[in-house]
Design a protein around this motif. Structure first.
Motif, PDB file in Angstrom:
ATOM      1  N   ASP A  44     -60.529  11.905 119.401  1.00 25.76           N
ATOM      2  CA  ASP A  44     -59.079  11.708 119.239  1.00 25.76           C
ATOM      3  C   ASP A  44     -58.684  10.246 119.048  1.00 25.76           C
ATOM      4  OD1 ASP A  44     -58.604  14.480 119.556  1.00 25.76           O
ATOM      5  OD2 ASP A  44     -58.721  14.230 121.733  1.00 25.76           O
ATOM      6  N   VAL A  46     -58.243   7.115 116.467  1.00 27.57           N
ATOM      7  CA  VAL A  46     -58.133   6.792 115.042  1.00 27.57           C
ATOM      8  C   VAL A  46     -58.428   5.305 114.874  1.00 27.57           C
ATOM      9  CG1 VAL A  46     -56.589   6.673 113.048  1.00 27.57           C
ATOM     10  CG2 VAL A  46     -56.421   8.601 114.642  1.00 27.57           C
ATOM     11  N   CYS A  48     -58.610   2.493 111.747  1.00 25.31           N
ATOM     12  CA  CYS A  48     -58.480   2.111 110.342  1.00 25.31           C
ATOM     13  C   CYS A  48     -59.543   1.057 110.073  1.00 25.31           C
ATOM     14  CB  CYS A  48     -57.090   1.567 110.043  1.00 25.31           C
ATOM     15  SG  CYS A  48     -55.801   2.827 110.020  1.00 25.31           S
ATOM     16  N   THR A  72     -61.776   9.364 114.206  1.00 28.65           N
ATOM     17  CA  THR A  72     -61.258   9.589 112.865  1.00 28.65           C
ATOM     18  C   THR A  72     -61.192   8.221 112.205  1.00 28.65           C
ATOM     19  OG1 THR A  72     -59.942  11.483 113.548  1.00 28.65           O
ATOM     20  CG2 THR A  72     -59.262  10.361 111.522  1.00 28.65           C
ATOM     21  N   ARG A  88     -59.070   9.666 104.800  1.00 22.46           N
ATOM     22  CA  ARG A  88     -60.113   9.877 105.812  1.00 22.46           C
ATOM     23  C   ARG A  88     -61.504   9.658 105.215  1.00 22.46           C
ATOM     24  NH1 ARG A  88     -59.837  14.025 110.591  1.00 22.46           N
ATOM     25  NH2 ARG A  88     -61.967  13.844 111.355  1.00 22.46           N
ATOM     26  N   THR A 114     -49.260   5.882 108.147  1.00 28.33           N
ATOM     27  CA  THR A 114     -50.397   6.439 108.899  1.00 28.33           C
ATOM     28  C   THR A 114     -51.081   5.374 109.738  1.00 28.33           C
ATOM     29  OG1 THR A 114     -50.689   8.075 107.154  1.00 28.33           O
ATOM     30  CG2 THR A 114     -52.534   7.769 108.656  1.00 28.33           C
ATOM     31  N   ALA A 116     -49.901   3.523 111.785  1.00 26.29           N
ATOM     32  CA  ALA A 116     -49.329   3.522 113.135  1.00 26.29           C
ATOM     33  C   ALA A 116     -50.092   4.426 114.098  1.00 26.29           C
ATOM     34  CB  ALA A 116     -47.858   3.939 113.084  1.00 26.29           C
ATOM     35  N   THR A 117     -50.951   5.308 113.581  1.00 24.51           N
ATOM     36  CA  THR A 117     -51.731   6.202 114.451  1.00 24.51           C
ATOM     37  C   THR A 117     -53.011   5.550 114.961  1.00 24.51           C
ATOM     38  OG1 THR A 117     -53.000   7.198 112.630  1.00 24.51           O
ATOM     39  CG2 THR A 117     -50.862   8.220 113.183  1.00 24.51           C
ATOM     40  N   ALA A 118     -53.362   4.391 114.435  1.00 21.44           N
ATOM     41  CA  ALA A 118     -54.648   3.752 114.752  1.00 21.44           C
ATOM     42  C   ALA A 118     -54.613   3.020 116.083  1.00 21.44           C
ATOM     43  CB  ALA A 118     -55.052   2.785 113.648  1.00 21.44           C
ATOM     44  N   ALA A 119     -55.659   3.232 116.871  1.00 27.69           N
ATOM     45  CA  ALA A 119     -55.843   2.467 118.110  1.00 27.69           C
ATOM     46  C   ALA A 119     -56.448   1.106 117.810  1.00 27.69           C
ATOM     47  CB  ALA A 119     -56.736   3.234 119.076  1.00 27.69           C
ATOM     48  N   ASP A 150     -49.074   0.179 115.304  1.00 24.85           N
ATOM     49  CA  ASP A 150     -48.631   0.296 116.694  1.00 24.85           C
ATOM     50  C   ASP A 150     -48.826  -1.075 117.350  1.00 24.85           C
ATOM     51  OD1 ASP A 150     -48.615   0.670 119.521  1.00 24.85           O
ATOM     52  OD2 ASP A 150     -49.261   2.744 119.293  1.00 24.85           O
ATOM     53  N   ALA A 153     -52.039  -1.527 119.130  1.00 22.02           N
ATOM     54  CA  ALA A 153     -53.311  -1.411 118.404  1.00 22.02           C
ATOM     55  C   ALA A 153     -54.056  -2.744 118.406  1.00 22.02           C
ATOM     56  CB  ALA A 153     -53.062  -0.966 116.969  1.00 22.02           C
TER      57      ALA A 153
END
Length: 195
Positions: A44, A46, A48, A72, A88, A114, A116-119, A150, A153
């Motif tokens: 879970d 992500v 980039c 991911t 992806r 997208t 913004a979903t990356a840790a 984020d 991140a």
């Protein structure tokens, strides 16, 4: 300051040094980077990232190390100048040749937001300084993209050990990196305190 290098001078110097790097040394550094980056991954999570090209530090082992730990992995898809879209990464066979000599995924393209979903976001760099100022190639794709990341991140510049320097020229639109990863030093946090 007199004698201070310009971004152009930094780019010329670093690209010349990278061009002289022996293939065996590049491969050894790439293996070390993959080992340092792998722990960023997990189920879970992500991340980039990007496919290194033209002597950039690292290789596909970085991406595969993340996937092996169930992350991911999203790679940039270039278009018109502006924020990067993403897709992806599903392994080496999922890549195609793209503009600027890049390799991009053949999987469906995702919108710029997208990111913004990356840790963690692995950012290509020619150099980064200890304050987090990153020297890119000058096209500005990442500077236009990272504003949507984020705030929690990790922004991680991927560089060779000699490319982590004391001070680089900075412009107002530059996004500072919070981290650097180098083959010899691994992942390290940078000093973002105001000067």
């Amino acid at each position: 300051m007199p004698g201070e290098r310009t971004k152009y001078a930094w780019r010329d110097r670093i690209l010349a040094e990278r061009a002289q790097l022996a293939t065996t040394e590049h491969a050894a550094e790439a293996a070390a980077l993959a080992a340092a980056i792998g722990p960023l991954a997990g189920p879970d999570v992500v991340v980039c990232a990007y496919v290194p090209i033209r002597g950039e530090p690292g290789d596909l082992r970085m991406l595969d190390a993340l996937r092996e730990r169930d992350a991911t992995v999203l790679l940039p898809v270039t278009g018109e100048p502006g924020p990067l879209c993403w897709a992806r990464y599903e392994g080496a066979d999922s890549l195609r040749k793209a503009r600027y000599g890049l390799r991009e995924p053949t999987t469906p393209t995702l919108p710029p937001g997208t990111v913004a979903t990356a840790a963690s976001i692995l950012v290509p760099a020619l150099a980064v300084d200890r304050r987090g100022v990153r020297l890119g190639r000058g096209a500005g794709y990442y500077d236009r993209t990272l504003g949507a990341a984020d705030p929690a991140a990790r922004l991680i510049a991927v560089v060779r050990d000699s490319e982590l320097v004391d001070r680089l020229p900075e412009e107002p639109h530059d996004h500072r990196m919070g981290w650097a990863v180098t083959p010899g030093g691994g992942l390290r946090e940078l000093d973002l305190r105001p000067e």
